[in-house]
Scaffold this motif. Sequence first.
Motif, short mmCIF file in Angstrom:
data_model
loop_
_atom_site.label_atom_id
_atom_site.label_comp_id
_atom_site.label_asym_id
_atom_site.label_seq_id
_atom_site.Cartn_x
_atom_site.Cartn_y
_atom_site.Cartn_z
N ASN A 255 -3.85 38.16 14.19
CA ASN A 255 -4.24 38.18 15.60
C ASN A 255 -5.05 36.95 16.01
O ASN A 255 -5.58 36.90 17.12
CB ASN A 255 -5.05 39.44 15.90
N GLU A 257 -6.20 33.73 17.62
CA GLU A 257 -5.76 33.12 18.87
C GLU A 257 -6.24 31.69 19.04
O GLU A 257 -5.59 30.91 19.75
CB GLU A 257 -6.25 33.96 20.05
N PRO A 279 1.34 33.88 14.65
CA PRO A 279 2.23 33.69 15.81
C PRO A 279 1.54 33.86 17.16
O PRO A 279 2.12 33.51 18.19
CB PRO A 279 3.30 34.77 15.60
N LYS A 280 0.29 34.40 17.17
CA LYS A 280 -0.40 34.63 18.44
C LYS A 280 -1.36 33.50 18.82
O LYS A 280 -2.11 33.63 19.79
CB LYS A 280 -1.17 35.95 18.37
N ARG A 282 -3.11 30.76 20.59
CA ARG A 282 -3.03 30.27 21.96
C ARG A 282 -3.69 28.90 22.11
O ARG A 282 -3.34 28.14 23.01
CB ARG A 282 -3.71 31.27 22.91
N LYS A 303 4.99 29.39 19.58
CA LYS A 303 5.61 29.83 20.83
C LYS A 303 4.60 30.33 21.87
O LYS A 303 4.88 30.29 23.07
CB LYS A 303 6.61 30.95 20.53
N GLN A 304 3.43 30.84 21.44
CA GLN A 304 2.45 31.40 22.38
C GLN A 304 1.37 30.38 22.77
O GLN A 304 0.44 30.73 23.50
CB GLN A 304 1.77 32.64 21.76
N GLU A 306 -1.07 27.92 24.41
CA GLU A 306 -1.47 27.62 25.79
C GLU A 306 -2.26 26.31 25.88
O GLU A 306 -2.19 25.63 26.91
CB GLU A 306 -2.31 28.76 26.35
N LEU A 326 7.59 25.88 24.30
CA LEU A 326 6.19 26.18 24.61
C LEU A 326 6.05 26.49 26.10
O LEU A 326 5.36 25.80 26.85
CB LEU A 326 5.29 25.00 24.22
N ASN A 328 4.39 28.67 27.56
CA ASN A 328 3.05 29.10 27.99
C ASN A 328 2.04 27.95 27.99
O ASN A 328 0.89 28.16 28.38
CB ASN A 328 2.52 30.21 27.07
#
Length: 750
Positions: A255, A257, A279-280, A282, A303-304, A306, A326, A328
């Motif tokens: 998890n 980020e 994978p999370k 950001r 992929k996530q 930001e 990408l 996001n």
Amino acid sequence: MLNLAFRCLSLAVMLIAVPVHAANVLRFPRESVGSISICPEKSAVYGEASFNKSASNRWQVLGPAAGDVEIPEGSVVRLEISNVQANNLDWLSELPHDRITDVRTKNFSLGDDGFRQLTRFTSLRHLSVTNGGLTSEIASDLPRLSQLQYLWLGSNEQLTDDAMAAIAALPNLHSIGLDHTGVTDAGLETLSRSSSLRAIHAGFTQVTDSGIANLASLGNLRTLNLYAGDPEFRGDAPHPSITDVGLAQLKQFPNLEELDVTGSEITGSGLERLALDCPKLRRLVVSHCGLSPDELRHIGLFKQLEQFRCYGTALEDSVVKQFGALTNLRQLAGELQVSNEGIEALSALPNLEEMVISGKCDDSCMASVAAMPCLRDLTVAHTRITNAGFALLADNTKLEHVQIIGNRITTRCIDTLATMPNLRRLGLMAVKPRNGGEPAWKNLESLTPSLSELWLMGCPSLEESDFAKLAQFRDLKTLRIEGGRAITDEHVKHLKSLNKLDYLQLTSTVITDEGVIEIMALPALRRLRINCLATEEGLEALARAPSIRYVTIGSPNLTDEIVQRVHDRHPQVTTMRRTESSPPSLPLSRAKNNTDRFWRIGTEKERVKLNALEGAMAPKLTVTDWLNSDHPLDLAELQGRVVMIKFWGTWCGPCRRQMPNVRGLHEKYAERGLVIVGLHSTKAAERASEYIEANDLSWAIGLDDKGQTATEYAVPHWPSFYLVDRNGVLRIANPSMDDLEAAVVALLNE
């Protein structure tokens, strides 16, 4: 009688109600110990979330923490403590233990005893003590802070692993800041016992790959910051040492980020695995990690993502073309060395809000930039983009922040910026004047009056009339002007209408106490950084400004002792320090006879000989050998024209750097009657001919091989300039470079 009794009863009820309001009054010492901010209780956020922009904007400064401060109903309180009361915190006992939720101290020796007194605020959700002289002895006091969500203890080097058990035991702690402390891998293992920790900041500690492994039981970890800085500049300072082995340990935190491993030694393989394990993610920062452009292509696997930040390695076309997934991505910062193709690839990212571009891109790429649907923050640095390309952004309604560094853009870009209705922050750095001899800031007043931040660095000089234009920006909160013409007392008088100005930075000024008093009148000014000519009297006046909290000042009239003395007399000022920088690069003074408005290089004491030359016929040029002239030059023959004499040498770096400016003056004003005469120094005179030919200098240059002419002109240093009017009178000896062209024009106009 009944009505009278009813009125008396009502009055009694009103009198009884008074103490209820008193509960909303915080009592501080008569002299300020810092500042108070408030926030609606329902809007207050703490922990890691308290550092995002929207959360910070919810806090409003109420005023100084001095005397009785009334807190509006339904508000929570933030107390920022200044250094003045560091040795006496007894006043804390007068405050209710459950009324303050946020306390911050910075850069003074609070000590373990002071920390103990702070822990009486059992309602604290946020506590930040930076560089407070804390040790691990604070562990015995931490259990009282059972509601604490965010604890920052950065830059307390004596704080070690011994305090980590008490921190881990805090039941509601979400975030811990341990940058620049003595925490090691063992300390992180102790922290892993926490049942609530979600964020750990441990930059500039001795954490290694093993430390990440020791955090295994923190299954809810969301943020890990192991900043190690740029290896080129960190020296021997303790720093995290993270490799691909450490990145592999992050699989324990699915998890996760946010991750910052700046300055670590990782590879593309480590990044590739990280994308699969976390994978999370950001937010990812991998600056100065030794990654090659080819290895950075793996960023496209997150992929996530930001926010992505990478300095120290160029983000080339081959990298950004892998960012297509990408969708996001909102913020992209780093050395974006891309061509037009790279910009076109980035324009396909639907949520990109912030971007810094540099490299090979030119005007053609700006159509792609203009088409980006969410772009709010744009920096263009050292590209091939010109005014024409920048003009493609005209009428852009999305851009709120624009920064231009270098490039081939001139101040004509103001015309384009003026069409952007939502522009709030603007930075122009090393932007050249517009062409055609028009004023550099002709349309400055056309910018949106709702501008909140303006930064001009190394740009063409602002005249007094331009400062008058700045007065229209009534929403301006930050103003930074660095370089350019030396700012005077007359300039700053025009800033008095900037009632919202919070931060002012002026690095090249000849502001005296008179100008400092003008600055003092700005009602909202909290932070000031200035190089000037202020004395202790001026600094004293500045310190009395009701809102001022942070002052950095450089003046030849101030010493560390003076600054400390003034600081001691004004406890409401959180920080006051002296900088070594002189006001302009060289001290300046006015003309001795006040016949013109131009500044001269040197103090009045230093300019005794130079001032004596002004107003008399210019000394003879005693030169035995002339280059670029078929006969010896005589100033008498040049009467009727304005003569600029430059003393220089090929060995002198500043002399060489100024040659393009001299060439520009020659090309611009020769037809109006300007004659340039160069006098090369005795030193390295044999190299002059070669340099003149290589650089295509067309004006006459004499070799002052015996230094006699330099002596007659009392030359203080190289380069030095002298202006002789049409009658052969030496009018200005060694003017400030900021005033050189204006002085030439003034003499030509006579």
